[in-house]
Design a protein around this motif. Structure first.
Motif, PDB file in Angstrom:
ATOM      1  N   MET A 120     -79.094 -51.770  55.550  1.00  0.00           N
ATOM      2  CA  MET A 120     -78.387 -50.633  54.955  1.00  0.00           C
ATOM      3  C   MET A 120     -79.273 -49.955  53.913  1.00  0.00           C
ATOM      4  N   LEU A 121     -79.355 -48.636  53.988  1.00  0.00           N
ATOM      5  CA  LEU A 121     -80.093 -47.855  52.993  1.00  0.00           C
ATOM      6  C   LEU A 121     -79.163 -47.469  51.854  1.00  0.00           C
ATOM      7  N   VAL A 122     -79.616 -47.655  50.630  1.00  0.00           N
ATOM      8  CA  VAL A 122     -78.852 -47.218  49.467  1.00  0.00           C
ATOM      9  C   VAL A 122     -79.665 -46.135  48.764  1.00  0.00           C
ATOM     10  N   TYR A 123     -79.007 -45.009  48.486  1.00  0.00           N
ATOM     11  CA  TYR A 123     -79.700 -43.886  47.857  1.00  0.00           C
ATOM     12  C   TYR A 123     -79.439 -43.876  46.354  1.00  0.00           C
ATOM     13  N   GLN A 124     -80.504 -43.553  45.630  1.00  0.00           N
ATOM     14  CA  GLN A 124     -80.465 -43.582  44.170  1.00  0.00           C
ATOM     15  C   GLN A 124     -80.533 -42.174  43.601  1.00  0.00           C
ATOM     16  N   ASP A 125     -79.826 -41.926  42.505  1.00  0.00           N
ATOM     17  CA  ASP A 125     -79.928 -40.679  41.769  1.00  0.00           C
ATOM     18  C   ASP A 125     -81.293 -40.655  41.076  1.00  0.00           C
ATOM     19  N   LYS A 126     -82.086 -39.605  41.318  1.00  0.00           N
ATOM     20  CA  LYS A 126     -83.437 -39.556  40.756  1.00  0.00           C
ATOM     21  C   LYS A 126     -83.430 -39.403  39.239  1.00  0.00           C
ATOM     22  N   LEU A 127     -82.343 -38.868  38.684  1.00  0.00           N
ATOM     23  CA  LEU A 127     -82.302 -38.667  37.233  1.00  0.00           C
ATOM     24  C   LEU A 127     -81.767 -39.893  36.503  1.00  0.00           C
ATOM     25  N   SER A 128     -80.673 -40.466  36.999  1.00  0.00           N
ATOM     26  CA  SER A 128     -80.051 -41.584  36.280  1.00  0.00           C
ATOM     27  C   SER A 128     -80.515 -42.949  36.789  1.00  0.00           C
ATOM     28  N   GLY A 129     -81.020 -42.988  38.024  1.00  0.00           N
ATOM     29  CA  GLY A 129     -81.362 -44.265  38.635  1.00  0.00           C
ATOM     30  C   GLY A 129     -80.163 -44.983  39.243  1.00  0.00           C
ATOM     31  N   ASP A 130     -78.960 -44.405  39.074  1.00  0.00           N
ATOM     32  CA  ASP A 130     -77.745 -45.024  39.614  1.00  0.00           C
ATOM     33  C   ASP A 130     -77.704 -44.911  41.141  1.00  0.00           C
ATOM     34  N   GLU A 131     -77.091 -45.919  41.778  1.00  0.00           N
ATOM     35  CA  GLU A 131     -76.857 -45.835  43.218  1.00  0.00           C
ATOM     36  C   GLU A 131     -75.728 -44.851  43.449  1.00  0.00           C
ATOM     37  N   LEU A 132     -75.915 -43.927  44.422  1.00  0.00           N
ATOM     38  CA  LEU A 132     -74.854 -42.937  44.605  1.00  0.00           C
ATOM     39  C   LEU A 132     -74.375 -42.775  46.035  1.00  0.00           C
ATOM     40  N   LEU A 133     -75.045 -43.423  46.989  1.00  0.00           N
ATOM     41  CA  LEU A 133     -74.631 -43.279  48.386  1.00  0.00           C
ATOM     42  C   LEU A 133     -75.344 -44.325  49.216  1.00  0.00           C
ATOM     43  N   SER A 134     -74.717 -44.721  50.327  1.00  0.00           N
ATOM     44  CA  SER A 134     -75.440 -45.543  51.293  1.00  0.00           C
ATOM     45  C   SER A 134     -75.256 -44.926  52.666  1.00  0.00           C
ATOM     46  N   ASP A 135     -76.117 -45.357  53.586  1.00  0.00           N
ATOM     47  CA  ASP A 135     -76.050 -44.769  54.931  1.00  0.00           C
ATOM     48  C   ASP A 135     -74.886 -45.315  55.748  1.00  0.00           C
ATOM     49  N   SER A 136     -74.013 -46.112  55.114  1.00  0.00           N
ATOM     50  CA  SER A 136     -72.797 -46.517  55.834  1.00  0.00           C
ATOM     51  C   SER A 136     -71.741 -45.413  55.769  1.00  0.00           C
ATOM     52  N   PHE A 137     -72.005 -44.358  54.960  1.00  0.00           N
ATOM     53  CA  PHE A 137     -71.102 -43.201  54.934  1.00  0.00           C
ATOM     54  C   PHE A 137     -71.741 -42.079  55.757  1.00  0.00           C
ATOM     55  N   PRO A 138     -70.986 -41.542  56.725  1.00  0.00           N
ATOM     56  CA  PRO A 138     -71.562 -40.445  57.520  1.00  0.00           C
ATOM     57  C   PRO A 138     -71.783 -39.199  56.648  1.00  0.00           C
ATOM     58  N   TYR A 139     -72.900 -38.517  56.858  1.00  0.00           N
ATOM     59  CA  TYR A 139     -73.155 -37.290  56.104  1.00  0.00           C
ATOM     60  C   TYR A 139     -73.877 -36.270  56.966  1.00  0.00           C
ATOM     61  N   ARG A 140     -73.789 -35.012  56.527  1.00  0.00           N
ATOM     62  CA  ARG A 140     -74.507 -33.913  57.164  1.00  0.00           C
ATOM     63  C   ARG A 140     -75.375 -33.245  56.102  1.00  0.00           C
ATOM     64  N   GLU A 141     -76.575 -32.844  56.502  1.00  0.00           N
ATOM     65  CA  GLU A 141     -77.440 -32.118  55.574  1.00  0.00           C
ATOM     66  C   GLU A 141     -77.121 -30.637  55.646  1.00  0.00           C
ATOM     67  N   LEU A 142     -76.990 -29.993  54.476  1.00  0.00           N
ATOM     68  CA  LEU A 142     -76.783 -28.552  54.376  1.00  0.00           C
ATOM     69  C   LEU A 142     -77.963 -27.967  53.609  1.00  0.00           C
ATOM     70  N   GLU A 143     -78.179 -26.666  53.768  1.00  0.00           N
ATOM     71  CA  GLU A 143     -79.224 -25.968  53.000  1.00  0.00           C
ATOM     72  C   GLU A 143     -80.560 -26.708  53.108  1.00  0.00           C
ATOM     73  N   ASN A 144     -80.967 -26.985  54.342  1.00  0.00           N
ATOM     74  CA  ASN A 144     -82.244 -27.681  54.610  1.00  0.00           C
ATOM     75  C   ASN A 144     -82.384 -29.013  53.873  1.00  0.00           C
TER      76      ASN A 144
END
Ligand SMILES: *[C@@H]1O[C@H](CO)[C@@H](O)[C@H](O)[C@H]1NC(C)=O
Length: 130
Positions: free
Chosen positions: A1-25
């Motif tokens: 599982m990939l966990v994504y981090q906020d670049k400013l706070s360092g907090d974890e904010l999302l993982s790839d177990s949640f479906p997402y779509r990219e907008l605005e490139n």
């Protein structure tokens, strides 16, 4: 599982177990969250629900708190509502802060698309909780 981090706070904010779509490139990600019951305990009291005319919420505590799974999982904090002017001023500071953390292609893509991403969010501001 990939966990994504906020670049400013360092907090974890999302993982790839949640479906997402990219907008605005890819500058914005739209993530599907779901309302879930927090801490629901399904107590088996040994009764036959159909014999007692029980409904769908049989076994669910009356005190059940409903939360959005992604908000709960990553302990996202709601910010006070922004009007348009406050939002634009916040975004200007955010863009400045985040640009300092990006380099190379990431910085180019961000700079190229963040203005239209901000306009997109601005057009939906009334519907957003931040
Ligand atoms: C930008 O960075 C400053 C200094 O670290 C911080 O105080 C401020 O909250 C940040 N603002 C945003 C919108 O990220």
């Amino acid at each position: 599982m990939l966990v994504y981090q906020d670049k400013l706070s360092g907090d974890e904010l999302l993982s790839d177990s949640f479906p997402y779509r990219e907008l605005e490139n890819g500058v914005l990600w739209e993530v599907d969250g779901h309302w879930v019951v927090q801490g629901a305990v399904d107590v088996d009291i040994g009764a036959n629900p159909s014999a007692e005319g029980g409904g769908d919420d049989e076994g669910v505590d009356d005190q059940a708190v409903k939360v959005v799974d992604i908000v709960d999982t990553f302990r996202l904090q709601e910010q006070p509502a922004f009007d348009k002017k406050q939002f634009i001023s916040h975004m200007k500071r955010y863009i400045k802060n985040l640009s300092a953390k990006l380099e190379g292609d990431d910085l180019d893509v961000f700079k190229k698309n963040v203005e239209s991403a901000t306009k997109y969010l601005l057009s939906k501001l009334k519907d957003l909780q931040l």
